[in-house]
Design an enzyme around this catalytic site. Structure first.
Site, PDB file in Angstrom:
ATOM      1  N   VAL A  17     -12.581  58.543  18.867  1.00 19.86           N
ATOM      2  CA  VAL A  17     -11.347  58.830  18.112  1.00 19.86           C
ATOM      3  C   VAL A  17     -11.561  58.533  16.624  1.00 19.86           C
ATOM      4  O   VAL A  17     -11.246  59.362  15.760  1.00 19.86           O
ATOM      5  CB  VAL A  17     -10.152  58.007  18.656  1.00 19.86           C
ATOM      6  N   GLU A 130       1.312  55.514  17.969  1.00 19.59           N
ATOM      7  CA  GLU A 130       1.497  56.734  18.773  1.00 19.59           C
ATOM      8  C   GLU A 130       0.284  57.017  19.662  1.00 19.59           C
ATOM      9  O   GLU A 130       0.410  57.515  20.787  1.00 19.59           O
ATOM     10  CB  GLU A 130       1.746  57.926  17.828  1.00 19.59           C
ATOM     11  N   GLY A 188     -17.563  61.605  29.667  1.00 18.07           N
ATOM     12  CA  GLY A 188     -17.074  60.575  28.733  1.00 18.07           C
ATOM     13  C   GLY A 188     -15.588  60.317  28.863  1.00 18.07           C
ATOM     14  O   GLY A 188     -14.947  59.840  27.924  1.00 18.07           O
ATOM     15  N   LYS A 206      -0.166  51.017  29.358  1.00 18.13           N
ATOM     16  CA  LYS A 206       0.686  52.059  28.754  1.00 18.13           C
ATOM     17  C   LYS A 206       2.117  51.950  29.290  1.00 18.13           C
ATOM     18  O   LYS A 206       3.087  52.114  28.542  1.00 18.13           O
ATOM     19  CB  LYS A 206       0.087  53.430  29.038  1.00 18.13           C
ATOM     20  N   GLY A 307      -9.195  62.120  24.738  1.00 18.20           N
ATOM     21  CA  GLY A 307     -10.066  62.992  23.942  1.00 18.20           C
ATOM     22  C   GLY A 307     -10.043  62.572  22.482  1.00 18.20           C
ATOM     23  O   GLY A 307      -8.984  62.205  21.950  1.00 18.20           O
TER      24      GLY A 307
HETATM   25  N1  HSE Z   1      -9.163  56.008  29.497  1.00 15.90           N
HETATM   26  C1  HSE Z   1      -7.947  56.584  29.009  1.00 15.90           C
HETATM   27  C2  HSE Z   1      -7.481  57.653  29.974  1.00 15.90           C
HETATM   28  C3  HSE Z   1      -8.172  57.146  27.635  1.00 15.90           C
HETATM   29  O1  HSE Z   1      -8.263  58.040  30.848  1.00 15.90           O
HETATM   30  O2  HSE Z   1      -6.346  58.093  29.892  1.00 15.90           O
HETATM   31  C4  HSE Z   1      -6.912  57.515  26.887  1.00 15.90           C
HETATM   32  O3  HSE Z   1      -6.047  56.431  26.726  1.00 15.90           O
END
Ligand code: HSE
Length: 330
Positions: A17, A130, A188, A206, A307
């Protein structure tokens, strides 16, 4: 030509990122100046290893391993290192030196959110995040701003892209759990520590962030019931498919009535979803989040949940907002 004020931006981390954020900041600097009223100067990029291979070629002179010098003197600090330390210390240093902070660090916010937001309040700085939930999908700002006049009763959906990718490959292509996981690793998609995704920690972090925001209360990881997808087999997926269901790792945050009035329930677990439900059509690494407001009714947010470049979009939205805030504050 407008003579924009210059704001110094420090970027901490040049992973998938971070390197895209650096590229877009440099490529679209004029657009950001027009939108924010400030010229955003990328002052430096904190990296662990100056010679590590990166997704994007970054000018060597921008790279540094000296966090303190980079952070002090920046107007906006973007933290994309992940993990708890040294990210926590760097963010506190940034806030105490008057910078606004933009972060995508869900683990840090789920564990130390109150400390960081209090530190920001004390100095009148902002912390925007965000990118911490659902990659490119705008979900934090809608909850914080657009839906601030509503009473949110439930949030549920798919907030982890890699486990969705694995379950989807098993369901649609008949892959074994091991093969689907290997493919996710090769592409990845998984965190550096894959157990964070597979055992539901990432989704639980989250969910804690979303629940805290939606229900205006502190929800920590200890409050989240968590189950991952480690025990889901190809046979279970096939059995569900024959019965008209698909298995998805769901995050659910809701207000429940209990004997004392109202309680908040936050849980992450693999659930059977009818193949008729819109969540059944969320394929690959995508995410989808349903938000139910008392007045608004159900809203659905859908798109790329992970991503590098997709998540960079969410980061840069926060950077432009922080720049506008700086300019308005004088
Ligand atoms: N490892 C996390 C996922 C990356 O697979 O959603 C994005 O937060």
């Amino acid at each position: 030509m407008i003579d924009h004020r210059t704001l110094r931006v420090a970027l901490l981390g040049a992973g998938s990122v971070g390197s895209q954020v650096a590229r877009l900041l440099r490529e679209h600097g004029d657009d950001f100046a027009e939108r924010s009223g400030a010229r955003l100067e990328l002052a430096g990029i904190l990296v662990r290893d100056l010679d590590a291979p990166r997704d994007v070629d970054l000018p060597r002179e921008l790279l540094t391993t000296d966090a303190e010098s980079l952070i002090v003197g920046a107007d906006i600090v973007i933290e994309l290192m992940g993990g708890i330390e040294p990210a926590r210390t760097h963010i506190l240093t940034a806030l105490n030196s008057g910078a606004d902070v933009v972060t995508g660090n869900k683990a840090l916010l789920a564990q130390h959110g109150p400390e960081i937001f209090d530190a920001a309040d004390q100095v009148g700085a902002s912390v925007s995040y965000e990118a911490a939930v659902a990659g490119a999908i705008p979900i934090i700002r809608p909850l914080k701003d657009s839906l601030a006049g509503d009473r949110i009763v439930r949030i549920f959906g798919i907030v982890n892209g890699s486990t969705n990718f694995i379950l989807d490959k098993m369901d649609r292509e008949g892959l074994s759990a091991e093969d689907a996981q290997r493919l996710a690793t090769d592409l990845g998609y998984l965190e550096a520590d894959p157990t964070l995704d597979l055992e539901g920690y990432d989704a639980a972090q989250k969910a804690a962030i979303l629940a805290s925001l939606a229900f205006h209360t502190e929800v920590s990881m200890d409050d989240v019931h968590r189950e991952g997808i480690e025990s889901i087999t190809a046979d279970m997926i096939e059995g569900a498919r024959r019965a008209g269901f698909v298995i998805k790792l769901l995050a659910i945050c809701e207000r429940l009535a209990d004997a004392d009035g109202e309680a908040i329930s936050v849980r992450v677990y693999p659930a059977l979803i009818s193949r008729e439900h819109p969540l059944a059509t969320v394929h690959g690494g995508n995410n989808a989040v349903f938000v139910e407001g008392e007045a608004a009714g159900p809203l659905m947010f859908y798109g790329a949940g992970a991503g590098g470049v997709q998540t960079a979009s969410a980061v840069l939205g926060d950077v432009v907002s922080a720049a506008r805030r700086h300019i308005a504050g004088g």
